[in-house]
Design an enzyme around this catalytic site. Structure first.
Site, PDB file in Angstrom:
ATOM      1  N   ARG A 127      11.243  -6.844   4.642  1.00  0.00           N
ATOM      2  CA  ARG A 127      11.151  -5.381   4.604  1.00  0.00           C
ATOM      3  C   ARG A 127      12.230  -4.722   5.471  1.00  0.00           C
ATOM      4  O   ARG A 127      12.483  -5.141   6.595  1.00  0.00           O
ATOM      5  CB  ARG A 127       9.764  -5.008   5.136  1.00  0.00           C
ATOM      6  N   ARG A 131      -9.467   1.232   9.010  1.00  0.00           N
ATOM      7  CA  ARG A 131      -9.105  -0.156   9.246  1.00  0.00           C
ATOM      8  C   ARG A 131     -10.165  -0.887  10.052  1.00  0.00           C
ATOM      9  O   ARG A 131     -10.008  -2.063  10.355  1.00  0.00           O
ATOM     10  CB  ARG A 131      -7.812  -0.172  10.044  1.00  0.00           C
ATOM     11  N   LYS A 187       0.844  -1.208   0.000  1.00  0.00           N
ATOM     12  CA  LYS A 187       0.000   0.000   0.000  1.00  0.00           C
ATOM     13  C   LYS A 187       0.878   1.256   0.000  1.00  0.00           C
ATOM     14  O   LYS A 187       0.651   2.176  -0.762  1.00  0.00           O
ATOM     15  CB  LYS A 187      -0.906   0.047   1.240  1.00  0.00           C
ATOM     16  N   ARG A 244      -1.017  -9.795  12.686  1.00  0.00           N
ATOM     17  CA  ARG A 244      -1.541  -8.636  11.953  1.00  0.00           C
ATOM     18  C   ARG A 244      -2.452  -9.090  10.820  1.00  0.00           C
ATOM     19  O   ARG A 244      -3.467  -8.460  10.532  1.00  0.00           O
ATOM     20  CB  ARG A 244      -0.387  -7.786  11.418  1.00  0.00           C
ATOM     21  N   ARG A 251      11.340  -3.226  11.055  1.00  0.00           N
ATOM     22  CA  ARG A 251      10.253  -2.829  11.955  1.00  0.00           C
ATOM     23  C   ARG A 251      10.072  -3.889  13.034  1.00  0.00           C
ATOM     24  O   ARG A 251      10.115  -5.082  12.743  1.00  0.00           O
ATOM     25  CB  ARG A 251       8.945  -2.715  11.161  1.00  0.00           C
TER      26      ARG A 251
END
Ligand code: AMP
Length: 285
Positions: free
Chosen positions: A176, A142, A65, A231, A220
């Site tokens: 990531r 969300r 996103k 998540r 992260r």
């Protein structure tokens, strides 16, 4: 944007504010075009919408996103506002809110709607004072409650729902990396998912950092396998209903990512009917 800013403040549900929100409605709604053509046709060369784009990006954690929303924000000249970034900015401050947030975020849970509204309205206020208009929201709404409140305060033109195989999502999250100095995102994962159970195979090259970022990469805290899976679970429980919310309004554009950025970006522009726009923009750049 002004009314949106005020209305997102939890204390501002007065009837005056209710009237103000109406002023945000678009007269040349892009939405009607989606409903009639089932895809966006902003028709840039002929008639522009009467106010700037108000788009939302939905999709599971790790789907991309942020990557695509930020590219589109540059192309369209509207701010990319990611509530996850606002939360991480808050986390980098020391204080009681930061401690409270880190516990929630590091468990893969959602932060309360009130905190999110507060962070978002502060961000919108700051943007408004710089003359920003329009937005591409990423990671918000969300929950159904967030979507309902957003719906009360302004009109969203288009909701892009990015989709990717779940095994690839997990691999992408684990690969990531962020440069702690410039803040840019990279991905060290080299993905080669085989076709299985009707799901097409998929390859994605890593998105490696330039040499000056290599030694500054961080991961992260919520990109561990256990937290990513939580998540994803939370996404299916709390955020997936938001997809249906917008589908029922005729605003949802589903987009199955065909691969990495180089493959997906032109196809996304095509789906948004913006491919021609990019050519025009680069010609004048
Ligand atoms: P993201 O970068 O979008 O994955 O967001 C990181 C984390 O910030 C999420 O896992 C949540 O804990 C929190 N967060 C971001 N956006 C929201 C939102 N709209 N509502 C609740 N929590 C959020």
């Amino acid at each position: 944007m002004a009314a949106l800013t005020r209305l997102l403040k939890p204390s501002s549900s007065s009837s005056t504010s209710f009237l103000l929100k109406r002023s945000l409605s678009t007269t040349t709604s892009v939405v009607s075009e989606i409903q009639s053509q089932n895809h966006l046709n902003p028709n840039f060369s002929d008639s522009k919408p009467s106010r700037n784009f108000q788009w939302v990006f939905l999709g599971c954690p790790g789907v991309g996103k942020g990557t695509f929303a930020s590219r589109l924000s540059i192309l369209l000249g509207v701010p990319h506002i990611a509530t996850g970034d606002l939360v991480r900015e808050e986390l980098s401050n020391s204080g009681p809110l930061s401690r409270q947030l880190s516990e929630i975020v590091n468990q893969g849970k959602l932060v309360s709607d009130e905190i999110i509204f507060d962070l978002l309205s502060t961000r919108l206020e700051a943007g408004e004072s710089k003359g920003e208009s329009g937005f591409i929201l990423d990671g918000f709404p969300r929950t159904i409650r967030q979507a309902e409140i957003l719906d009360e305060v302004t009109e969203i033109d288009l909701v892009v729902n990015l989709k990717l195989r779940e095994d690839v999502l997990v691999e992408k999250c684990l690969g990531r990396r962020i440069c702690s100095q410039c803040g840019k995102g990279f991905n060290v994962a080299s993905i080669n998912a085989k076709a299985e159970n009707g799901k097409p195979g998929m390859s994605m090259a890593p998105l490696l950092p330039p040499p000056h970022c290599t030694s500054k990469l961080i991961t992260r805290a919520d990109d561990t396998e256990q937290v990513v899976k939580e998540r994803l679970r939370v996404y299916h429980e709390k955020s997936q209903p938001v997809e249906d919310f917008y589908k029922n309004q005729g605003k949802l554009m589903e987009f199955d990512l065909p691969g990495g950025i180089s493959e997906s970006w032109p196809k996304l522009l095509e789906a948004l009917n913006l491919d021609d726009y990019e050519v025009k923009q680069s010609a004048v750049a």
